[in-house]
Write a protein that holds these residues in place. Structure first.
Motif, PDB file in Angstrom:
ATOM      1  N   GLY A  41       0.791  -1.218   0.000  1.00  0.00           N
ATOM      2  CA  GLY A  41       0.000   0.000   0.000  1.00  0.00           C
ATOM      3  C   GLY A  41       0.823   1.267   0.000  1.00  0.00           C
ATOM      4  N   GLY A  42       2.094   1.126   0.240  1.00  0.00           N
ATOM      5  CA  GLY A  42       2.986   2.278   0.291  1.00  0.00           C
ATOM      6  C   GLY A  42       3.467   2.714  -1.075  1.00  0.00           C
ATOM      7  N   SER A  43       4.377   3.681  -1.060  1.00  0.00           N
ATOM      8  CA  SER A  43       4.880   4.272  -2.300  1.00  0.00           C
ATOM      9  C   SER A  43       6.403   4.357  -2.290  1.00  0.00           C
ATOM     10  N   LEU A  44       6.963   4.332  -3.465  1.00  0.00           N
ATOM     11  CA  LEU A  44       8.391   4.561  -3.672  1.00  0.00           C
ATOM     12  C   LEU A  44       8.562   5.255  -5.000  1.00  0.00           C
ATOM     13  N   THR A  45       9.615   6.022  -5.104  1.00  0.00           N
ATOM     14  CA  THR A  45       9.970   6.613  -6.389  1.00  0.00           C
ATOM     15  C   THR A  45      11.375   6.180  -6.759  1.00  0.00           C
ATOM     16  N   LEU A  46      11.490   5.547  -7.905  1.00  0.00           N
ATOM     17  CA  LEU A  46      12.788   5.147  -8.425  1.00  0.00           C
ATOM     18  C   LEU A  46      13.309   6.221  -9.373  1.00  0.00           C
ATOM     19  N   SER A  47      14.613   6.373  -9.381  1.00  0.00           N
ATOM     20  CA  SER A  47      15.249   7.322 -10.283  1.00  0.00           C
ATOM     21  C   SER A  47      16.277   6.596 -11.126  1.00  0.00           C
ATOM     22  N   CYS A  48      16.517   7.103 -12.321  1.00  0.00           N
ATOM     23  CA  CYS A  48      17.553   6.552 -13.184  1.00  0.00           C
ATOM     24  C   CYS A  48      18.362   7.693 -13.775  1.00  0.00           C
ATOM     25  N   ALA A  49      19.639   7.662 -13.509  1.00  0.00           N
ATOM     26  CA  ALA A  49      20.552   8.660 -14.059  1.00  0.00           C
ATOM     27  C   ALA A  49      21.161   8.105 -15.340  1.00  0.00           C
ATOM     28  N   TYR A  50      21.154   8.911 -16.390  1.00  0.00           N
ATOM     29  CA  TYR A  50      21.640   8.475 -17.702  1.00  0.00           C
ATOM     30  C   TYR A  50      22.874   9.265 -18.101  1.00  0.00           C
ATOM     31  N   ARG A  51      23.870   8.544 -18.559  1.00  0.00           N
ATOM     32  CA  ARG A  51      25.063   9.181 -19.097  1.00  0.00           C
ATOM     33  C   ARG A  51      25.423   8.482 -20.394  1.00  0.00           C
ATOM     34  N   GLY A  52      25.695   9.246 -21.404  1.00  0.00           N
ATOM     35  CA  GLY A  52      26.100   8.625 -22.663  1.00  0.00           C
ATOM     36  C   GLY A  52      25.664   9.460 -23.834  1.00  0.00           C
ATOM     37  N   ARG A  53      24.750   8.932 -24.607  1.00  0.00           N
ATOM     38  CA  ARG A  53      24.289   9.622 -25.804  1.00  0.00           C
ATOM     39  C   ARG A  53      23.314  10.743 -25.437  1.00  0.00           C
ATOM     40  N   ILE A  54      22.737  11.343 -26.418  1.00  0.00           N
ATOM     41  CA  ILE A  54      21.838  12.466 -26.175  1.00  0.00           C
ATOM     42  C   ILE A  54      20.529  11.918 -25.615  1.00  0.00           C
ATOM     43  N   PHE A  55      20.345  12.126 -24.326  1.00  0.00           N
ATOM     44  CA  PHE A  55      19.235  11.528 -23.588  1.00  0.00           C
ATOM     45  C   PHE A  55      17.890  11.843 -24.226  1.00  0.00           C
ATOM     46  N   SER A  56      17.717  13.070 -24.639  1.00  0.00           N
ATOM     47  CA  SER A  56      16.408  13.514 -25.127  1.00  0.00           C
ATOM     48  C   SER A  56      16.022  12.881 -26.456  1.00  0.00           C
ATOM     49  N   GLN A  57      16.892  12.108 -27.063  1.00  0.00           N
ATOM     50  CA  GLN A  57      16.595  11.479 -28.339  1.00  0.00           C
ATOM     51  C   GLN A  57      16.120  10.035 -28.193  1.00  0.00           C
ATOM     52  N   TYR A  58      16.110   9.527 -26.976  1.00  0.00           N
ATOM     53  CA  TYR A  58      15.812   8.117 -26.786  1.00  0.00           C
ATOM     54  C   TYR A  58      14.640   7.887 -25.834  1.00  0.00           C
ATOM     55  N   ALA A  59      13.825   6.920 -26.200  1.00  0.00           N
ATOM     56  CA  ALA A  59      12.820   6.450 -25.253  1.00  0.00           C
ATOM     57  C   ALA A  59      13.526   5.659 -24.158  1.00  0.00           C
TER      58      ALA A  59
END
Length: 116
Positions: free
Chosen positions: A13-31
């Motif tokens: 019943g609780g909540s969590l938020t996962l995060s993912c840090a991206y390094r490499g190619r142009i992030f905004s171009q990829y799903a």
């Protein structure tokens, strides 16, 4: 490189938020996407977000409870998980979608454990 974080132990019943840090190619171009793998089971799709964030897709098992989002300015994307169930217990992985729709790059996962 992809690095997931934010996992932990939470009651049902609780909540969590996962995060993912991206390094490499142009992030905004990829799903981007989240997958998960429970002990003894195959890795399964959880959620996907398009490159500009305008389109999201979810596994039926998490629809209505999980929300995927991204911040292209920070090269980060997230998975907000609400109303967690014990069946959501798994290692969660973030990944980049390749141009052919496959998923070839996996970061180190983060463990999510939901207790009853």
């Amino acid at each position: 490189q992809l690095q997931a974080s934010g996992g932990g132990l939470v009651e049902a019943g609780g909540s969590l938020t996962l995060s993912c840090a991206y390094r490499g190619r142009i992030f905004s171009q990829y799903a981007m996407a989240w997958f998960r793998q429970a002990l003894g089971k195959e890795r399964e799709f959880v959620a996907r977000i398009s490159a500009n964030g305008g389109i999201t897709n979810y596994a039926d098992s998490v629809k209505g409870r999980f929300t995927i989002s991204r911040d292209n300015a920070k090269n980060m994307f997230y998975l907000q998980m609400n109303s967690l169930k014990t069946d959501d217990t798994a290692v969660y992985y973030c990944t980049e979608e390749a141009p052919d729709g496959g998923y070839d790059y996996w970061g180190r996962g983060t463990q999510v454990t939901v207790s009853s």
